[in-house]
Design a protein around this motif. Sequence first.
Motif, PDB file in Angstrom:
ATOM      1  N   THR A 112       0.870  -1.185   0.000  1.00  0.00           N
ATOM      2  CA  THR A 112       0.000   0.000   0.000  1.00  0.00           C
ATOM      3  C   THR A 112       0.907   1.236   0.000  1.00  0.00           C
ATOM      4  OG1 THR A 112      -0.067   0.464   2.384  1.00  0.00           O
ATOM      5  CG2 THR A 112      -1.575  -1.248   1.578  1.00  0.00           C
ATOM      6  N   GLY A 113       0.304   2.387   0.001  1.00  0.00           N
ATOM      7  CA  GLY A 113       1.069   3.626   0.068  1.00  0.00           C
ATOM      8  C   GLY A 113       1.817   3.779   1.387  1.00  0.00           C
ATOM      9  N   ARG A 114       1.458   2.993   2.385  1.00  0.00           N
ATOM     10  CA  ARG A 114       2.128   3.098   3.688  1.00  0.00           C
ATOM     11  C   ARG A 114       3.230   2.049   3.877  1.00  0.00           C
ATOM     12  NH1 ARG A 114      -3.149   3.940   4.684  1.00  0.00           N
ATOM     13  NH2 ARG A 114      -3.486   1.775   5.232  1.00  0.00           N
ATOM     14  N   THR A 115       3.414   1.156   2.902  1.00  0.00           N
ATOM     15  CA  THR A 115       4.435   0.106   3.052  1.00  0.00           C
ATOM     16  C   THR A 115       5.826   0.724   3.034  1.00  0.00           C
ATOM     17  OG1 THR A 115       2.999  -1.364   1.775  1.00  0.00           O
ATOM     18  CG2 THR A 115       5.248  -2.115   2.187  1.00  0.00           C
ATOM     19  N   ARG A 116       6.586   0.512   4.102  1.00  0.00           N
ATOM     20  CA  ARG A 116       7.956   1.044   4.159  1.00  0.00           C
ATOM     21  C   ARG A 116       9.006  -0.046   3.971  1.00  0.00           C
ATOM     22  NH1 ARG A 116       9.228   5.307   7.247  1.00  0.00           N
ATOM     23  NH2 ARG A 116      11.225   4.974   6.222  1.00  0.00           N
ATOM     24  N   ALA A 117       8.639  -1.278   4.293  1.00  0.00           N
ATOM     25  CA  ALA A 117       9.625  -2.363   4.179  1.00  0.00           C
ATOM     26  C   ALA A 117       8.917  -3.697   4.001  1.00  0.00           C
ATOM     27  CB  ALA A 117      10.518  -2.413   5.416  1.00  0.00           C
ATOM     28  N   VAL A 118       9.653  -4.656   3.465  1.00  0.00           N
ATOM     29  CA  VAL A 118       9.209  -6.052   3.407  1.00  0.00           C
ATOM     30  C   VAL A 118      10.242  -6.853   4.187  1.00  0.00           C
ATOM     31  CG1 VAL A 118       8.790  -8.050   1.912  1.00  0.00           C
ATOM     32  CG2 VAL A 118       8.086  -5.762   1.163  1.00  0.00           C
ATOM     33  N   MET A 119       9.771  -7.676   5.117  1.00  0.00           N
ATOM     34  CA  MET A 119      10.684  -8.532   5.871  1.00  0.00           C
ATOM     35  C   MET A 119      10.577  -9.942   5.301  1.00  0.00           C
ATOM     36  SD  MET A 119      10.907  -8.960   9.996  1.00  0.00           S
ATOM     37  CE  MET A 119      11.405  -7.279  10.360  1.00  0.00           C
ATOM     38  N   VAL A 120      11.601 -10.320   4.558  1.00  0.00           N
ATOM     39  CA  VAL A 120      11.600 -11.627   3.890  1.00  0.00           C
ATOM     40  C   VAL A 120      12.253 -12.646   4.821  1.00  0.00           C
ATOM     41  CG1 VAL A 120      12.380 -12.902   1.867  1.00  0.00           C
ATOM     42  CG2 VAL A 120      11.888 -10.470   1.683  1.00  0.00           C
ATOM     43  N   VAL A 121      11.593 -13.754   5.036  1.00  0.00           N
ATOM     44  CA  VAL A 121      12.145 -14.811   5.891  1.00  0.00           C
ATOM     45  C   VAL A 121      12.678 -15.939   5.003  1.00  0.00           C
ATOM     46  CG1 VAL A 121      11.644 -16.462   7.740  1.00  0.00           C
ATOM     47  CG2 VAL A 121      10.457 -14.255   7.681  1.00  0.00           C
ATOM     48  N   HIS A 122      13.880 -16.408   5.283  1.00  0.00           N
ATOM     49  CA  HIS A 122      14.395 -17.619   4.629  1.00  0.00           C
ATOM     50  C   HIS A 122      13.955 -18.774   5.524  1.00  0.00           C
ATOM     51  CE1 HIS A 122      16.799 -15.099   1.990  1.00  0.00           C
ATOM     52  NE2 HIS A 122      17.242 -14.458   3.054  1.00  0.00           N
ATOM     53  N   GLN A 123      12.713 -19.178   5.333  1.00  0.00           N
ATOM     54  CA  GLN A 123      12.074 -20.049   6.308  1.00  0.00           C
ATOM     55  C   GLN A 123      12.723 -21.421   6.374  1.00  0.00           C
ATOM     56  OE1 GLN A 123      10.693 -20.586   9.317  1.00  0.00           O
ATOM     57  NE2 GLN A 123       9.396 -18.909   8.614  1.00  0.00           N
ATOM     58  N   ALA A 124      13.052 -21.836   7.587  1.00  0.00           N
ATOM     59  CA  ALA A 124      13.640 -23.155   7.836  1.00  0.00           C
ATOM     60  C   ALA A 124      14.965 -23.347   7.089  1.00  0.00           C
ATOM     61  CB  ALA A 124      12.651 -24.268   7.461  1.00  0.00           C
ATOM     62  N   GLY A 125      15.547 -22.231   6.652  1.00  0.00           N
ATOM     63  CA  GLY A 125      16.824 -22.315   5.941  1.00  0.00           C
ATOM     64  C   GLY A 125      16.688 -22.296   4.435  1.00  0.00           C
ATOM     65  N   VAL A 126      15.455 -22.386   3.917  1.00  0.00           N
ATOM     66  CA  VAL A 126      15.251 -22.378   2.459  1.00  0.00           C
ATOM     67  C   VAL A 126      15.368 -20.935   1.961  1.00  0.00           C
ATOM     68  CG1 VAL A 126      13.645 -22.893   0.582  1.00  0.00           C
ATOM     69  CG2 VAL A 126      13.708 -24.366   2.618  1.00  0.00           C
ATOM     70  N   PRO A 127      16.319 -20.670   1.058  1.00  0.00           N
ATOM     71  CA  PRO A 127      16.504 -19.282   0.626  1.00  0.00           C
ATOM     72  C   PRO A 127      15.293 -18.759  -0.139  1.00  0.00           C
ATOM     73  CG  PRO A 127      17.798 -20.768  -0.746  1.00  0.00           C
ATOM     74  CD  PRO A 127      17.249 -21.602   0.383  1.00  0.00           C
ATOM     75  N   ALA A 128      14.888 -17.544   0.196  1.00  0.00           N
ATOM     76  CA  ALA A 128      13.800 -16.886  -0.543  1.00  0.00           C
ATOM     77  C   ALA A 128      14.398 -16.206  -1.772  1.00  0.00           C
ATOM     78  CB  ALA A 128      13.125 -15.857   0.356  1.00  0.00           C
ATOM     79  N   ASP A 129      13.558 -15.949  -2.773  1.00  0.00           N
ATOM     80  CA  ASP A 129      14.034 -15.273  -3.986  1.00  0.00           C
ATOM     81  C   ASP A 129      14.040 -13.760  -3.734  1.00  0.00           C
ATOM     82  OD1 ASP A 129      14.832 -14.525  -6.468  1.00  0.00           O
ATOM     83  OD2 ASP A 129      13.159 -15.442  -7.553  1.00  0.00           O
ATOM     84  N   VAL A 130      15.084 -13.311  -3.038  1.00  0.00           N
ATOM     85  CA  VAL A 130      15.162 -11.927  -2.574  1.00  0.00           C
ATOM     86  C   VAL A 130      15.280 -10.950  -3.741  1.00  0.00           C
ATOM     87  CG1 VAL A 130      16.452 -10.324  -1.122  1.00  0.00           C
ATOM     88  CG2 VAL A 130      16.245 -12.686  -0.434  1.00  0.00           C
ATOM     89  N   ASP A 131      16.023 -11.319  -4.786  1.00  0.00           N
ATOM     90  CA  ASP A 131      16.221 -10.378  -5.907  1.00  0.00           C
ATOM     91  C   ASP A 131      14.886  -9.983  -6.531  1.00  0.00           C
ATOM     92  OD1 ASP A 131      18.894 -10.469  -5.458  1.00  0.00           O
ATOM     93  OD2 ASP A 131      19.402 -11.647  -7.254  1.00  0.00           O
ATOM     94  N   ALA A 132      13.988 -10.952  -6.699  1.00  0.00           N
ATOM     95  CA  ALA A 132      12.690 -10.659  -7.308  1.00  0.00           C
ATOM     96  C   ALA A 132      11.885  -9.708  -6.411  1.00  0.00           C
ATOM     97  CB  ALA A 132      11.919 -11.950  -7.554  1.00  0.00           C
TER      98      ALA A 132
END
Length: 376
Positions: A112-132
Amino acid sequence: MRPLLGEEEALAAAEAVRSGWVAQGPRVREFEEAFAASVGASHGVAVSSCTTGLHLAVHVLGIGPGDEVVVPSLSFIATANSVRYTGATPVFADVEPGTGNLSASTVEPVLTGRTRAVMVVHQAGVPADVDAIKALCAPRGIAVIEDAACAAGSTYKGAPVGTNAVLAAWSFHPRKLLTTGEGGMVTTDDPEWAARLRRLREHGMNFSAADRHNGGSAVIEQYLETAFNYRMTDIQAAVGLVQLSKLDAIIARRRELAARYHEVLAGLGLETVRDPEHGTTNYQSFWVWLPEGAPDRREVLAGLAERGVSARRGIMASHLEPAYSGHGSAELPVTEAFTARTLILPLFHDMTESEQDQVVSALSATLHTSRLTVRG
Ligand SMILES: *Cc1c(COP(=O)(O)O)cnc(C)c1O
């Protein structure tokens, strides 16, 4: 999980005690440098836990009341709580079924217009696709924080998770691969954030206690802002340094055991955690999806316990906890299926193949018996 702790850790802790310097000092500094280097970051700031590290990461971005931070509900509750500590609002996004992680397509609908950050979790050690996710966020001026609590030694596109992270927070709780009892770290490539994070964890002081001690001449510190006591001790850092030297061996063994689980569980028709296309997991947790028609996870856990196997519920969904009742969120169908239908199987460094076989036969027997019961 069973932490891999030995005589070396005990001796290192004892040495720190004998040195007479037990609070944050030279061993913390050494651990910060070694850990940051191991995850491809320029700066490491040790803190008392990943939770406090996440809090500081949100705080250092100047996020507060009226701001929104997107988080997965499918995570340990500390992820969402760390946003609430600043007065900002955590906004839950759904996850991908194959990884349990946020993706650009699950994050996009809740911005939304108020979103300042996204906190991405690499859950259980599985890497998230952070670049995307960064590509989605950068044009909108939204920061990406990485909750890398579980991800020490996981890789993303050929480099350690943490490389090129804006801000990443790590955990050294015994449930993770490296432990200092309790403890955490924030890593970043930004020297100004690193300097401010050092202040924020230590009451806002412009000179740390260790620097004043080593400074020789009398230095009178100033308190530049209202901050926190989120320090790690030198006793913990001494243990952490030894643990870090074992990380490669720990991951190699976990991946070996995971490969064996894959082989034997395939026969039971169970879907399990795996390396995603863009990286490798350290198998911090080995989760399996219960098959269609399988009984409730509670029943399966009880069946496993009866057979001497201590498994655990899958990853929690924060939005279903009383602490978040009335919080409101978008529909989170994958999160709800994930939390209801996954279990975490035992996996630890010293696990033997026969212990692993015991887990598999207990699981097989439990699913088989319950299915018979269910079908009556
Ligand atoms: C364990 C964990 C945390 C909290 O770590 P602590 O060091 O115990 O504060 C935060 N996020 C995730 C994803 C975790 O698994």
